[in-house]
Design a protein around this motif. Structure first.
Motif, short mmCIF file in Angstrom:
data_model
loop_
_atom_site.label_atom_id
_atom_site.label_comp_id
_atom_site.label_asym_id
_atom_site.label_seq_id
_atom_site.Cartn_x
_atom_site.Cartn_y
_atom_site.Cartn_z
N ALA A 36 -13.13 27.70 -23.53
CA ALA A 36 -13.13 29.07 -24.03
C ALA A 36 -12.87 29.11 -25.53
CB ALA A 36 -12.09 29.90 -23.28
N ALA A 37 -11.94 28.28 -26.00
CA ALA A 37 -11.61 28.26 -27.42
C ALA A 37 -12.79 27.79 -28.26
CB ALA A 37 -10.39 27.38 -27.66
N LEU A 38 -13.47 26.74 -27.83
CA LEU A 38 -14.60 26.22 -28.58
C LEU A 38 -15.78 27.18 -28.56
CD1 LEU A 38 -14.37 22.49 -27.49
CD2 LEU A 38 -13.91 23.39 -29.78
N GLU A 39 -16.01 27.82 -27.43
CA GLU A 39 -17.08 28.82 -27.37
C GLU A 39 -16.78 29.97 -28.31
OE1 GLU A 39 -18.73 28.18 -22.79
OE2 GLU A 39 -17.19 29.70 -23.18
N ASP A 40 -15.52 30.34 -28.43
CA ASP A 40 -15.13 31.41 -29.35
C ASP A 40 -15.36 30.99 -30.80
OD1 ASP A 40 -14.02 33.99 -29.92
OD2 ASP A 40 -12.16 33.00 -30.50
N VAL A 41 -14.99 29.76 -31.14
CA VAL A 41 -15.22 29.27 -32.50
C VAL A 41 -16.71 29.30 -32.84
CG1 VAL A 41 -15.13 27.22 -33.98
CG2 VAL A 41 -13.14 27.85 -32.60
N ALA A 42 -17.54 28.87 -31.91
CA ALA A 42 -18.98 28.78 -32.16
C ALA A 42 -19.60 30.13 -32.51
CB ALA A 42 -19.68 28.17 -30.95
N ARG A 43 -19.02 31.21 -31.99
CA ARG A 43 -19.59 32.54 -32.26
C ARG A 43 -18.80 33.32 -33.32
NH1 ARG A 43 -18.10 33.03 -26.61
NH2 ARG A 43 -16.02 33.95 -26.42
N THR A 44 -17.88 32.66 -34.01
CA THR A 44 -17.05 33.33 -35.01
C THR A 44 -17.38 32.77 -36.39
OG1 THR A 44 -15.28 33.59 -33.38
CG2 THR A 44 -14.70 33.90 -35.71
N PRO A 45 -18.15 33.49 -37.20
CA PRO A 45 -18.57 32.96 -38.51
C PRO A 45 -17.42 32.61 -39.44
CG PRO A 45 -19.89 34.88 -37.90
CD PRO A 45 -18.77 34.80 -36.91
N ASP A 46 -16.31 33.31 -39.33
CA ASP A 46 -15.18 33.02 -40.22
C ASP A 46 -14.48 31.72 -39.89
OD1 ASP A 46 -15.63 35.33 -41.66
OD2 ASP A 46 -14.14 36.52 -40.58
N ASP A 47 -14.76 31.14 -38.72
CA ASP A 47 -14.20 29.83 -38.37
C ASP A 47 -15.10 28.76 -38.97
OD1 ASP A 47 -12.28 31.18 -36.97
OD2 ASP A 47 -13.19 30.83 -35.00
N ARG A 48 -14.63 28.09 -40.02
CA ARG A 48 -15.50 27.22 -40.81
C ARG A 48 -15.23 25.72 -40.60
NH1 ARG A 48 -18.03 30.12 -44.88
NH2 ARG A 48 -18.13 28.25 -46.23
N ALA A 49 -14.08 25.37 -40.04
CA ALA A 49 -13.75 23.98 -39.75
C ALA A 49 -12.72 23.97 -38.64
CB ALA A 49 -13.21 23.26 -40.99
N VAL A 50 -12.70 22.87 -37.87
CA VAL A 50 -11.81 22.78 -36.71
C VAL A 50 -10.99 21.50 -36.79
CG1 VAL A 50 -11.71 22.53 -34.19
CG2 VAL A 50 -13.34 24.13 -35.23
N VAL A 51 -9.70 21.62 -36.52
CA VAL A 51 -8.81 20.48 -36.37
C VAL A 51 -8.33 20.46 -34.93
CG1 VAL A 51 -6.61 19.44 -37.04
CG2 VAL A 51 -8.06 20.52 -38.78
N LEU A 52 -8.47 19.32 -34.28
CA LEU A 52 -7.99 19.14 -32.90
C LEU A 52 -6.81 18.18 -32.93
CD1 LEU A 52 -8.27 19.48 -29.82
CD2 LEU A 52 -9.89 17.58 -29.85
N THR A 53 -5.70 18.58 -32.34
CA THR A 53 -4.51 17.74 -32.35
C THR A 53 -3.70 17.98 -31.09
OG1 THR A 53 -2.68 17.00 -33.78
CG2 THR A 53 -3.04 19.39 -33.61
N GLY A 54 -2.54 17.32 -31.01
CA GLY A 54 -1.67 17.47 -29.85
C GLY A 54 -0.25 17.77 -30.28
N SER A 55 0.54 18.30 -29.37
CA SER A 55 1.92 18.66 -29.67
C SER A 55 2.88 17.57 -29.21
CB SER A 55 2.27 20.00 -28.99
OG SER A 55 2.19 19.86 -27.58
N GLY A 56 4.09 17.62 -29.73
CA GLY A 56 5.15 16.76 -29.24
C GLY A 56 5.01 15.29 -29.57
N GLY A 57 4.29 14.97 -30.65
CA GLY A 57 4.19 13.57 -31.05
C GLY A 57 3.17 12.74 -30.32
N ALA A 58 2.28 13.38 -29.58
CA ALA A 58 1.19 12.67 -28.90
C ALA A 58 -0.10 13.44 -29.11
CB ALA A 58 1.47 12.54 -27.40
N PHE A 59 -1.22 12.72 -29.10
CA PHE A 59 -2.52 13.40 -29.16
C PHE A 59 -2.91 13.82 -27.74
CE2 PHE A 59 -7.21 13.39 -29.16
CZ PHE A 59 -7.43 14.36 -30.12
N CYS A 60 -3.21 12.86 -26.90
CA CYS A 60 -3.54 13.16 -25.50
C CYS A 60 -3.48 11.86 -24.71
CB CYS A 60 -4.93 13.79 -25.40
SG CYS A 60 -5.50 14.08 -23.70
#
Length: 254
Positions: A36-60
């Protein structure tokens, strides 16, 4: 609490996997939130770059094998595939910011991004063989393109955990920076990408993503079509004005 935190700031969208107690292992709800988040970014022109990360000292740490897979494995894996395709094909530049472990699917997920920046304490592991399961997360496609077929087989068959520096040496990671400087480095790269020509970058990304499946003639024909579009855009016109005026282009205004 949401399994995916979404932060928008100055054109940069940061998506944070938020299951720190499980080292951000994925579940059905997390996958659906990411889609849902990525689909929202794809249709939002003001979203110009994406950073994907994880919380708590781990990525995934990969899939949460303690969580139920609903309604069945095939349906779940198809949704996981949908997530990976959305991230890979997103018409925005993406950066995986990796601190701590990126294991199994988490490792593959990082490689779905355009760029991977790791803290020096990060580790990467396509550990599927150790779990007696097959590759997923697009790794069967990304690994050979990143490191070559023979090295991809070595990484997959042995499932060894790679320190960040070794992952960079192999070509899996773009940059390794001190852990304390990871946020600042990625913020700089993301800001520069957000300031860039979004349409031109999206065309570059699409062409490069398909380059291994495209003959040279088809590639240059595609470049001709892309340039025909690009030369007529507000981005190109702003760049031409900036060149004449001896200043940096302001693509956001375009």
């Amino acid at each position: 609490m949401s399994d995916v935190l979404i932060d928008r700031a100055d054109g940069v969208v940061t998506l944070t996997l938020n299951r720190p107690a499980r080292k951000n292992a994925i579940t059905v709800p997390l996958v659906e939130e990411m889609i849902a988040a990525l689909e929202d970014v794809a249709r939002t022109p003001d979203d110009r770059a994406v950073v994907l990360t994880g919380s708590g000292g781990a990525f995934c740490s990969g899939m949460d094998l303690a969580a139920p897979i609903r309604p069945d494995v095939l349906t779940f894996m198809n949704r996981v595939g949908r997530l990976c395709v959305l991230l890979h094909d997103l018409p925005r530049p993406t950066i995986a910011k990796v601190a701590g472990p990126a294991m199994g699917f988490g490792c593959s997920l990082a490689f779905c991004c355009d760029l991977v920046v790791a803290g020096e304490g990060a580790v990467f592991g396509e550990v599927f063989a150790q779990r007696g399961i097959a590759l997923d997360g697009g790794a069967s496609w990304t690994l050979p393109r990143l490191v070559g077929l023979s090295r991809a087989k070595e990484i997959a068959f042995f499932g060894e955990v790679l320190p960040a520096a070794e992952a960079q040496r192999l070509g899996l990671v773009n940059r390794v920076v001190p852990d304390a400087g990871l946020d600042a480095f990625v913020a700089d790269w993301a800001g520069r990408l957000a300031d860039g020509p979004t349409l031109a970058l999206s065309m570059m990304k699409s062409a490069l993503n398909t380059s291994f499946e495209t003959g040279f003639q088809r590639a240059v024909d595609g470049e001709a079509l892309n340039q025909t579009v690009a030369f007529g855009t507000a981005e190109a016109k702003e760049a031409a004005r900036a060149f004449k005026e001896r200043r940096q282009p302001r693509f956001r205004g375009a």
